[in-house]
Design a protein around this motif. Structure first.
Motif, PDB file in Angstrom:
ATOM      1  N   UNK A   1     -47.839  36.161 -43.823  1.00 37.40           N
ATOM      2  CA  UNK A   1     -48.740  35.035 -44.047  1.00 37.40           C
ATOM      3  C   UNK A   1     -49.415  34.673 -42.731  1.00 37.40           C
ATOM      4  N   UNK A   2     -50.717  34.327 -42.788  1.00 45.12           N
ATOM      5  CA  UNK A   2     -51.453  34.046 -41.559  1.00 45.12           C
ATOM      6  C   UNK A   2     -52.339  32.831 -41.723  1.00 45.12           C
ATOM      7  N   UNK A   3     -52.713  32.244 -40.595  1.00 40.88           N
ATOM      8  CA  UNK A   3     -53.637  31.123 -40.534  1.00 40.88           C
ATOM      9  C   UNK A   3     -54.409  31.218 -39.222  1.00 40.88           C
ATOM     10  N   UNK A   4     -55.702  30.868 -39.250  1.00 36.82           N
ATOM     11  CA  UNK A   4     -56.532  30.930 -38.044  1.00 36.82           C
ATOM     12  C   UNK A   4     -57.553  29.806 -38.072  1.00 36.82           C
ATOM     13  N   UNK A   5     -58.020  29.409 -36.887  1.00 31.27           N
ATOM     14  CA  UNK A   5     -59.028  28.350 -36.775  1.00 31.27           C
ATOM     15  C   UNK A   5     -59.607  28.351 -35.374  1.00 31.27           C
ATOM     16  N   UNK A   6     -60.734  27.619 -35.195  1.00 25.02           N
ATOM     17  CA  UNK A   6     -61.343  27.412 -33.881  1.00 25.02           C
ATOM     18  C   UNK A   6     -61.239  25.931 -33.529  1.00 25.02           C
TER      19      UNK A   6
ATOM     20  N   UNK B   1     -51.609  33.831 -31.292  1.00 25.80           N
ATOM     21  CA  UNK B   1     -52.679  34.303 -30.418  1.00 25.80           C
ATOM     22  C   UNK B   1     -53.686  33.188 -30.169  1.00 25.80           C
ATOM     23  N   UNK B   2     -54.394  33.289 -29.048  1.00 25.49           N
ATOM     24  CA  UNK B   2     -55.493  32.375 -28.744  1.00 25.49           C
ATOM     25  C   UNK B   2     -56.308  32.862 -27.578  1.00 25.49           C
ATOM     26  N   UNK B   3     -57.645  32.612 -27.632  1.00 27.48           N
ATOM     27  CA  UNK B   3     -58.496  33.002 -26.504  1.00 27.48           C
ATOM     28  C   UNK B   3     -59.748  32.129 -26.481  1.00 27.48           C
ATOM     29  N   UNK B   4     -60.375  32.044 -25.323  1.00 23.23           N
ATOM     30  CA  UNK B   4     -61.574  31.239 -25.130  1.00 23.23           C
ATOM     31  C   UNK B   4     -62.784  32.011 -25.629  1.00 23.23           C
ATOM     32  N   UNK B   5     -63.586  31.367 -26.476  1.00 21.98           N
ATOM     33  CA  UNK B   5     -64.819  31.985 -26.993  1.00 21.98           C
ATOM     34  C   UNK B   5     -66.002  31.617 -26.101  1.00 21.98           C
ATOM     35  N   UNK B   6     -66.155  30.330 -25.824  1.00 16.63           N
ATOM     36  CA  UNK B   6     -67.289  29.849 -25.035  1.00 16.63           C
ATOM     37  C   UNK B   6     -66.850  28.658 -24.190  1.00 16.63           C
ATOM     38  N   UNK B   7     -66.910  28.749 -22.880  1.00 15.61           N
ATOM     39  CA  UNK B   7     -66.534  27.602 -22.036  1.00 15.61           C
ATOM     40  C   UNK B   7     -67.560  26.480 -22.159  1.00 15.61           C
TER      41      UNK B   7
ATOM     42  N   UNK C   1     -54.692  23.879 -21.885  1.00 14.15           N
ATOM     43  CA  UNK C   1     -56.106  24.169 -21.671  1.00 14.15           C
ATOM     44  C   UNK C   1     -56.505  23.817 -20.238  1.00 14.15           C
ATOM     45  N   UNK C   2     -56.791  24.852 -19.425  1.00  8.85           N
ATOM     46  CA  UNK C   2     -57.318  24.651 -18.085  1.00  8.85           C
ATOM     47  C   UNK C   2     -58.844  24.731 -18.065  1.00  8.85           C
ATOM     48  N   UNK C   3     -59.409  25.421 -19.061  1.00 10.26           N
ATOM     49  CA  UNK C   3     -60.860  25.610 -19.135  1.00 10.26           C
ATOM     50  C   UNK C   3     -61.341  24.999 -20.440  1.00 10.26           C
ATOM     51  N   UNK C   4     -62.121  23.943 -20.379  1.00 15.77           N
ATOM     52  CA  UNK C   4     -62.639  23.298 -21.587  1.00 15.77           C
ATOM     53  C   UNK C   4     -63.614  24.231 -22.291  1.00 15.77           C
ATOM     54  N   UNK C   5     -63.634  24.179 -23.635  1.00 17.92           N
ATOM     55  CA  UNK C   5     -64.548  25.024 -24.397  1.00 17.92           C
ATOM     56  C   UNK C   5     -64.070  25.244 -25.818  1.00 17.92           C
ATOM     57  N   UNK C   6     -64.682  26.246 -26.457  1.00 16.46           N
ATOM     58  CA  UNK C   6     -64.354  26.597 -27.839  1.00 16.46           C
ATOM     59  C   UNK C   6     -63.324  27.721 -27.815  1.00 16.46           C
ATOM     60  N   UNK C   7     -62.204  27.516 -28.539  1.00 16.49           N
ATOM     61  CA  UNK C   7     -61.115  28.491 -28.578  1.00 16.49           C
ATOM     62  C   UNK C   7     -60.879  28.954 -30.014  1.00 16.49           C
ATOM     63  N   UNK C   8     -60.372  30.181 -30.106  1.00 12.93           N
ATOM     64  CA  UNK C   8     -59.959  30.742 -31.403  1.00 12.93           C
ATOM     65  C   UNK C   8     -58.443  30.958 -31.359  1.00 12.93           C
ATOM     66  N   UNK C   9     -57.743  30.480 -32.427  1.00  8.51           N
ATOM     67  CA  UNK C   9     -56.287  30.619 -32.525  1.00  8.51           C
ATOM     68  C   UNK C   9     -55.919  31.247 -33.864  1.00  8.51           C
ATOM     69  N   UNK C  10     -54.839  32.040 -33.860  1.00  2.21           N
ATOM     70  CA  UNK C  10     -54.320  32.633 -35.094  1.00  2.21           C
ATOM     71  C   UNK C  10     -52.798  32.661 -35.034  1.00  2.21           C
ATOM     72  N   UNK C  11     -52.196  32.461 -36.221  1.00  6.43           N
ATOM     73  CA  UNK C  11     -50.732  32.453 -36.351  1.00  6.43           C
ATOM     74  C   UNK C  11     -50.346  33.362 -37.505  1.00  6.43           C
ATOM     75  N   UNK C  12     -49.439  34.313 -37.239  1.00  4.34           N
ATOM     76  CA  UNK C  12     -48.965  35.257 -38.257  1.00  4.34           C
ATOM     77  C   UNK C  12     -47.440  35.186 -38.316  1.00  4.34           C
ATOM     78  N   UNK C  13     -46.906  35.040 -39.550  1.00  6.95           N
ATOM     79  CA  UNK C  13     -45.455  34.948 -39.728  1.00  6.95           C
ATOM     80  C   UNK C  13     -45.035  35.806 -40.917  1.00  6.95           C
ATOM     81  N   UNK C  14     -43.742  36.067 -40.979  1.00  8.28           N
ATOM     82  CA  UNK C  14     -43.129  36.800 -42.092  1.00  8.28           C
ATOM     83  C   UNK C  14     -42.255  35.816 -42.862  1.00  8.28           C
ATOM     84  N   UNK C  15     -42.505  35.664 -44.167  1.00  6.42           N
ATOM     85  CA  UNK C  15     -41.728  34.707 -44.963  1.00  6.42           C
ATOM     86  C   UNK C  15     -40.342  35.255 -45.264  1.00  6.42           C
ATOM     87  N   UNK C  16     -39.474  34.366 -45.776  1.00  5.16           N
ATOM     88  CA  UNK C  16     -38.089  34.711 -46.108  1.00  5.16           C
ATOM     89  C   UNK C  16     -37.917  34.609 -47.618  1.00  5.16           C
TER      90      UNK C  16
END
Length: 257
Positions: free
Chosen positions: A209-214, A248-254, A164-179
């Motif tokens: 399968x996926x998971x996401x959070x801020x 994935x991840x991106x800044x929502x609000x600095x 994190x170079x820019x402080x703020x609110x971020x959104x992250x998501x993780x998607x995987x394929x199970x075995x």
């Protein structure tokens, strides 16, 4: 003439008497009695019988000889290594051990490159993994080999962590394929603490399968993914031709606009 003959007889008698006194008398040789044989036995020779009596007598016993052999002289040269045998059967999985102690804190890293005078208030990344991954350790870092978007290189492809170079609110998501028939258990990490879990039970059918959070991040904090191994085998699936694992991840609000 008769007188001379008489004198010779007397002289011979005297010499014989002197010789008899001078020489010691020899005892007549006595033969020892040796048992030959009984009515139902074979005859035994005198020599073997005498040897038996001498060997049974402690004065005539034969000493026992114990040879001392130097083994180093008899030892041959080292042989060549044989062929590697077939692997044995896989044993049962052991019980889960206790969690180890935390390691020592690492040294402070070198300062990064100097930033721009006008700091860009943007951050976004999207990375993927084309190789399958099986858990081999209690905790295993998940890295990525495909870069879709990496704005300003805030995601380090070598370490697999977003910085994190820019402080703020971020959104992250993780998607995987199970075995198939294997457990899926992943942690979304903020620094060294897990903040979210992606989990799927073993099944005969693989699924996405996926998971996401801020997250509210401060400058210098890191976000990454790790695999958590329990009693069951843990794995995620992907292919060289298709990407099934995406982070994935991106800044929502600095924090400061």
């Amino acid at each position: 003439m008769s007188g001379v003959f008489l004198l010779l007889l007397v002289s011979t008698a005297n010499v014989g008497a002197v010789l008899e006194k001078a020489l010691p008398r020899r005892e007549p040789r006595r033969l020892s009695c040796v048992r030959c044989c009984g009515p139902s036995e074979q005859p035994v020779s005198v020599i073997s019988s005498r040897y038996t009596r001498m060997s049974s007598d402690p004065a005539y016993s034969v000493p026992k000889v114990q040879p001392n052999i130097d083994i180093t002289i008899l030892k041959g040269e080292k042989g060549e290594m044989g062929e590697k045998g077939y692997p044995g059967a896989v044993g049962k999985e052991g019980e889960r051990g206790l969690r180890g102690l935390n390691g020592r804190k690492g040294q402070k890293g070198q300062p990064g490159p100097q930033g721009h005078s006008c700091k860009q208030l943007y951050a976004a990344f999207s990375v993927g993994r084309r190789k399958t991954l099986h858990s081999s350790d209690y905790f295993q870092h998940v890295t990525f080999d495909t870069e879709f978007v990496n704005l300003y290189k805030h995601f380090n492809m070598f370490s697999g962590k977003f910085f994190c170079y820019v402080a703020g609110i971020y959104y992250f998501s993780l998607n995987v394929h199970t075995w198939n028939f294997k457990e899926t258990y992943l942690h979304l990490m903020k620094n060294e603490k897990e903040v979210a879990i992606l989990y799927a039970q073993p099944s005969d059918r693989s699924i996405m399968q996926s998971q996401s959070l801020m997250l509210d991040l401060q400058e210098g904090e890191e976000v990454w993914v790790r695999m958590f191994k329990r009693e069951r085998e843990n794995a995620i699936y992907s292919e060289e031709s298709d990407v099934y694992i995406i982070f994935n991840g991106h800044l929502i609000k600095p924090a400061v606009e």
